[in-house]
Write a protein that holds these residues in place. Structure first.
Motif, PDB file in Angstrom:
ATOM      1  N   GLU A   1       0.849  -1.206   0.000  1.00  0.00           N
ATOM      2  CA  GLU A   1       0.000   0.000   0.000  1.00  0.00           C
ATOM      3  C   GLU A   1       0.880   1.250   0.000  1.00  0.00           C
ATOM      4  O   GLU A   1       1.882   1.291   0.730  1.00  0.00           O
ATOM      5  N   GLY A   2       0.475   2.252  -0.778  1.00  0.00           N
ATOM      6  CA  GLY A   2       1.218   3.516  -0.765  1.00  0.00           C
ATOM      7  C   GLY A   2       1.080   4.196   0.592  1.00  0.00           C
ATOM      8  O   GLY A   2      -0.033   4.395   1.078  1.00  0.00           O
ATOM      9  N   HIS A   3       2.191   4.541   1.177  1.00  0.00           N
ATOM     10  CA  HIS A   3       2.176   5.125   2.527  1.00  0.00           C
ATOM     11  C   HIS A   3       1.498   6.494   2.526  1.00  0.00           C
ATOM     12  O   HIS A   3       1.534   7.219   1.529  1.00  0.00           O
ATOM     13  N   ASP A   4       0.899   6.856   3.675  1.00  0.00           N
ATOM     14  CA  ASP A   4       0.161   8.120   3.768  1.00  0.00           C
ATOM     15  C   ASP A   4       1.058   9.349   3.642  1.00  0.00           C
ATOM     16  O   ASP A   4       0.656  10.366   3.079  1.00  0.00           O
ATOM     17  N   HIS A   5       2.252   9.282   4.238  1.00  0.00           N
ATOM     18  CA  HIS A   5       3.040  10.524   4.288  1.00  0.00           C
ATOM     19  C   HIS A   5       4.544  10.294   4.094  1.00  0.00           C
ATOM     20  O   HIS A   5       5.341  11.136   4.494  1.00  0.00           O
ATOM     21  N   SER A   6       4.932   9.144   3.483  1.00  0.00           N
ATOM     22  CA  SER A   6       6.353   8.893   3.182  1.00  0.00           C
ATOM     23  C   SER A   6       6.504   8.658   1.678  1.00  0.00           C
ATOM     24  O   SER A   6       5.740   7.882   1.090  1.00  0.00           O
ATOM     25  N   PHE A   7       7.487   9.308   1.104  1.00  0.00           N
ATOM     26  CA  PHE A   7       7.578   9.398  -0.348  1.00  0.00           C
ATOM     27  C   PHE A   7       9.010   9.149  -0.820  1.00  0.00           C
ATOM     28  O   PHE A   7       9.956   9.309  -0.053  1.00  0.00           O
ATOM     29  N   PHE A   8       9.141   8.772  -2.090  1.00  0.00           N
ATOM     30  CA  PHE A   8      10.461   8.782  -2.734  1.00  0.00           C
ATOM     31  C   PHE A   8      10.341   9.595  -4.017  1.00  0.00           C
ATOM     32  O   PHE A   8       9.247   9.745  -4.568  1.00  0.00           O
ATOM     33  N   ARG A   9      11.491  10.117  -4.457  1.00  0.00           N
ATOM     34  CA  ARG A   9      11.483  10.929  -5.665  1.00  0.00           C
ATOM     35  C   ARG A   9      10.994  10.114  -6.839  1.00  0.00           C
ATOM     36  O   ARG A   9      11.535   9.050  -7.134  1.00  0.00           O
ATOM     37  N   GLY A  10       9.968  10.596  -7.537  1.00  0.00           N
ATOM     38  CA  GLY A  10       9.402   9.847  -8.645  1.00  0.00           C
ATOM     39  C   GLY A  10       9.899  10.357  -9.982  1.00  0.00           C
ATOM     40  O   GLY A  10      10.984  10.923 -10.077  1.00  0.00           O
ATOM     41  N   GLY A  11       9.051  10.211 -10.982  1.00  0.00           N
ATOM     42  CA  GLY A  11       9.492  10.501 -12.354  1.00  0.00           C
ATOM     43  C   GLY A  11      10.112   9.219 -12.855  1.00  0.00           C
ATOM     44  O   GLY A  11      11.300   8.987 -12.653  1.00  0.00           O
ATOM     45  N   SER A  12       9.307   8.381 -13.502  1.00  0.00           N
ATOM     46  CA  SER A  12       9.743   7.015 -13.809  1.00  0.00           C
ATOM     47  C   SER A  12      10.976   6.995 -14.705  1.00  0.00           C
ATOM     48  O   SER A  12      11.708   6.010 -14.710  1.00  0.00           O
ATOM     49  N   GLY A  13      11.230   8.052 -15.459  1.00  0.00           N
ATOM     50  CA  GLY A  13      12.425   8.091 -16.293  1.00  0.00           C
ATOM     51  C   GLY A  13      13.450   9.062 -15.741  1.00  0.00           C
ATOM     52  O   GLY A  13      14.365   9.482 -16.459  1.00  0.00           O
ATOM     53  N   GLY A  14      13.309   9.439 -14.461  1.00  0.00           N
ATOM     54  CA  GLY A  14      14.261  10.362 -13.847  1.00  0.00           C
ATOM     55  C   GLY A  14      14.064  11.801 -14.286  1.00  0.00           C
ATOM     56  O   GLY A  14      14.880  12.671 -14.003  1.00  0.00           O
ATOM     57  N   GLU A  15      12.938  12.058 -14.963  1.00  0.00           N
ATOM     58  CA  GLU A  15      12.764  13.376 -15.576  1.00  0.00           C
ATOM     59  C   GLU A  15      12.228  14.427 -14.608  1.00  0.00           C
ATOM     60  O   GLU A  15      11.646  14.117 -13.571  1.00  0.00           O
ATOM     61  N   THR A  16      12.418  15.666 -14.986  1.00  0.00           N
ATOM     62  CA  THR A  16      11.830  16.813 -14.302  1.00  0.00           C
ATOM     63  C   THR A  16      10.827  17.433 -15.270  1.00  0.00           C
ATOM     64  O   THR A  16      11.134  17.614 -16.452  1.00  0.00           O
ATOM     65  N   ARG A  17       9.640  17.743 -14.747  1.00  0.00           N
ATOM     66  CA  ARG A  17       8.639  18.417 -15.578  1.00  0.00           C
ATOM     67  C   ARG A  17       8.918  19.912 -15.580  1.00  0.00           C
ATOM     68  O   ARG A  17       9.335  20.464 -14.551  1.00  0.00           O
ATOM     69  N   THR A  18       8.689  20.568 -16.702  1.00  0.00           N
ATOM     70  CA  THR A  18       8.924  22.005 -16.772  1.00  0.00           C
ATOM     71  C   THR A  18       7.702  22.717 -17.349  1.00  0.00           C
ATOM     72  O   THR A  18       6.915  22.123 -18.089  1.00  0.00           O
ATOM     73  N   ALA A  19       7.565  23.978 -16.995  1.00  0.00           N
ATOM     74  CA  ALA A  19       6.493  24.797 -17.570  1.00  0.00           C
ATOM     75  C   ALA A  19       6.992  26.229 -17.663  1.00  0.00           C
ATOM     76  O   ALA A  19       7.731  26.687 -16.785  1.00  0.00           O
ATOM     77  N   VAL A  20       6.604  26.904 -18.722  1.00  0.00           N
ATOM     78  CA  VAL A  20       6.896  28.329 -18.866  1.00  0.00           C
ATOM     79  C   VAL A  20       5.619  29.010 -19.342  1.00  0.00           C
ATOM     80  O   VAL A  20       4.957  28.523 -20.264  1.00  0.00           O
ATOM     81  N   VAL A  21       5.276  30.100 -18.668  1.00  0.00           N
ATOM     82  CA  VAL A  21       4.156  30.928 -19.112  1.00  0.00           C
ATOM     83  C   VAL A  21       4.717  32.286 -19.493  1.00  0.00           C
ATOM     84  O   VAL A  21       5.493  32.867 -18.722  1.00  0.00           O
ATOM     85  N   LYS A  22       4.344  32.766 -20.669  1.00  0.00           N
ATOM     86  CA  LYS A  22       4.720  34.126 -21.065  1.00  0.00           C
ATOM     87  C   LYS A  22       3.448  34.929 -21.237  1.00  0.00           C
ATOM     88  O   LYS A  22       2.506  34.473 -21.891  1.00  0.00           O
ATOM     89  N   ILE A  23       3.434  36.098 -20.655  1.00  0.00           N
ATOM     90  CA  ILE A  23       2.303  37.004 -20.864  1.00  0.00           C
ATOM     91  C   ILE A  23       2.847  38.263 -21.528  1.00  0.00           C
ATOM     92  O   ILE A  23       3.878  38.806 -21.102  1.00  0.00           O
ATOM     93  N   ASP A  24       2.166  38.654 -22.596  1.00  0.00           N
ATOM     94  CA  ASP A  24       2.551  39.870 -23.301  1.00  0.00           C
ATOM     95  C   ASP A  24       1.250  40.608 -23.603  1.00  0.00           C
ATOM     96  O   ASP A  24       0.566  40.299 -24.576  1.00  0.00           O
ATOM     97  N   GLY A  25       0.893  41.518 -22.693  1.00  0.00           N
ATOM     98  CA  GLY A  25      -0.398  42.206 -22.839  1.00  0.00           C
ATOM     99  C   GLY A  25      -1.528  41.194 -22.751  1.00  0.00           C
ATOM    100  O   GLY A  25      -1.659  40.467 -21.775  1.00  0.00           O
ATOM    101  N   GLU A  26      -2.292  41.116 -23.842  1.00  0.00           N
ATOM    102  CA  GLU A  26      -3.438  40.200 -23.866  1.00  0.00           C
ATOM    103  C   GLU A  26      -3.040  38.772 -24.222  1.00  0.00           C
ATOM    104  O   GLU A  26      -3.867  37.855 -24.148  1.00  0.00           O
ATOM    105  N   HIS A  27      -1.807  38.596 -24.677  1.00  0.00           N
ATOM    106  CA  HIS A  27      -1.399  37.282 -25.177  1.00  0.00           C
ATOM    107  C   HIS A  27      -0.819  36.419 -24.059  1.00  0.00           C
ATOM    108  O   HIS A  27       0.055  36.869 -23.316  1.00  0.00           O
ATOM    109  N   HIS A  28      -1.310  35.194 -23.985  1.00  0.00           N
ATOM    110  CA  HIS A  28      -0.809  34.233 -23.004  1.00  0.00           C
ATOM    111  C   HIS A  28      -0.257  33.027 -23.767  1.00  0.00           C
ATOM    112  O   HIS A  28      -0.969  32.444 -24.591  1.00  0.00           O
TER     113      HIS A  28
END
Ligand SMILES: O=c1[nH]c(=O)c2[nH]c(=O)[nH]c2[nH]1
Length: 305
Positions: free
Chosen positions: A120-147
């Protein structure tokens, strides 16, 4: 010789400022059942800041310390997805400060998975996930009305032990590489994809893009990492009408067949030395054929967030 003294006029060009590496960990508690969202955020504002640079006048300068505090305060309302979090964060600065016309907000997200205890997955103990060792990234750019939203992943490690070869390349006096129709293909995928809308289930789409990338890596005989990269990008764009363009940076992590003949041993593609450097570096952009110029959107978006 006369020394003509002339005043040089120096003007302010592109500028942006903010706080980088705001590492926020949001724990959501449902009774004893906890979950974690772990984001490292950069906030960069664009707008009318010229008088700060020219005159030391800070009346428009939303302090980088305030930007940092806002990241943590917004985490109180939950994160949801890095893309939604950054859209909310960026819109706040644009809405609340008249002279802020836009900016760039970026995040790296690492996942934490539950440690299994008695299956069973523990309630409050974790290990670093990302099945391929990856880090997720996101970038948001706002330029006036453009997102604009650019999602991605960094360092998704993949390797196949066959179904890859490299032949047919030109040879000259410097060529020593033997042709092969059976080799290891290994890379660490960094990809960034551009959405054409903000009306996206970002978490589901991230999971789907990752699945498509992994499936496509496996499902063909690779004649070069270049071909594999093209097929991976094509598959993502075909599967997702909300994605217009995808950029890849993929090292070719060479695995050379070890020469065991000095020890009287045969080595039919079983023992390899994995070279760390130099490595091939295969980069490319795949995009819909009719897509207009997106250079302005990508400008200032770092390869690694
Ligand atoms: O998939 C490959 N692409 C190349 O451009 C290349 N160059 C090389 O030496 N090995 C490989 N493999």
């Amino acid at each position: 010789m006369t020394n003509v003294q002339s005043e040089t006029t120096v003007v302010l060009g592109d500028n942006q400022y903010g706080k980088a590496e705001n590492h926020v960990v949001r724990v959501t508690k449902d009774g004893d059942r906890h979950s974690i969202e772990d984001l490292t955020v950069v906030s960069q504002l664009h707008g009318d800041f010229a008088s700060a640079y020219y005159d030391g006048n800070n009346e428009h300068v939303v302090a980088t310390d305030t930007q940092k505090n806002t990241v943590f305060a917004f985490a109180k309302d939950g994160i949801g997805s890095p893309e939604e979090f950054l859209l909310r964060l960026g819109q706040h600065f644009v809405d609340d400060f008249d002279w802020v016309s836009g900016g760039r907000w970026g995040a790296r997200q690492v996942t934490w998975e539950r440690i299994a205890v008695d299956g069973e997955g523990h309630d409050h103990s974790f290990f670093r996930g990302g099945s391929g060792g990856e880090t997720r990234t996101a970038v948001v750019k706002i330029d006036g009305e453009h997102h604009h939203v650019i999602a991605g992943l960094q360092d998704l490690s993949v390797l196949k032990t066959t179904e890859s070869g490299f032949v047919g390349y030109p040879t000259d006096q410097y060529t020593t590489l033997p042709e092969t129709t059976d080799r290891i293909l290994a890379t660490s995928v960094t990809a960034r994809w551009l959405y054409n809308t903000t009306d996206v289930d970002f978490n589901a789409t991230f999971a789907s893009v990752k699945r498509v990338l992994l499936e496509t890596f496996t499902n063909h005989y690779s004649r070069a990492l270049q071909e594999t990269q093209y097929l991976m990008g094509k598959a993502v764009i075909e599967a997702h009408p909300e994605i217009d363009e995808i950029k890849f940076s993929m090292p070719n992590l060479h695995h050379f067949v070890a020469d065991l003949s000095p020890y009287g041993l045969e080595n039919p593609n079983e023992v390899f030395w994995a070279a760390h450097s130099p490595y091939g570096l295969i980069e490319g952009t795949l995009r819909r054929e009719d897509l207009g110029d997106t250079d302005a959107i990508w400008k200032g978006v770092p390869a690694f967030v």
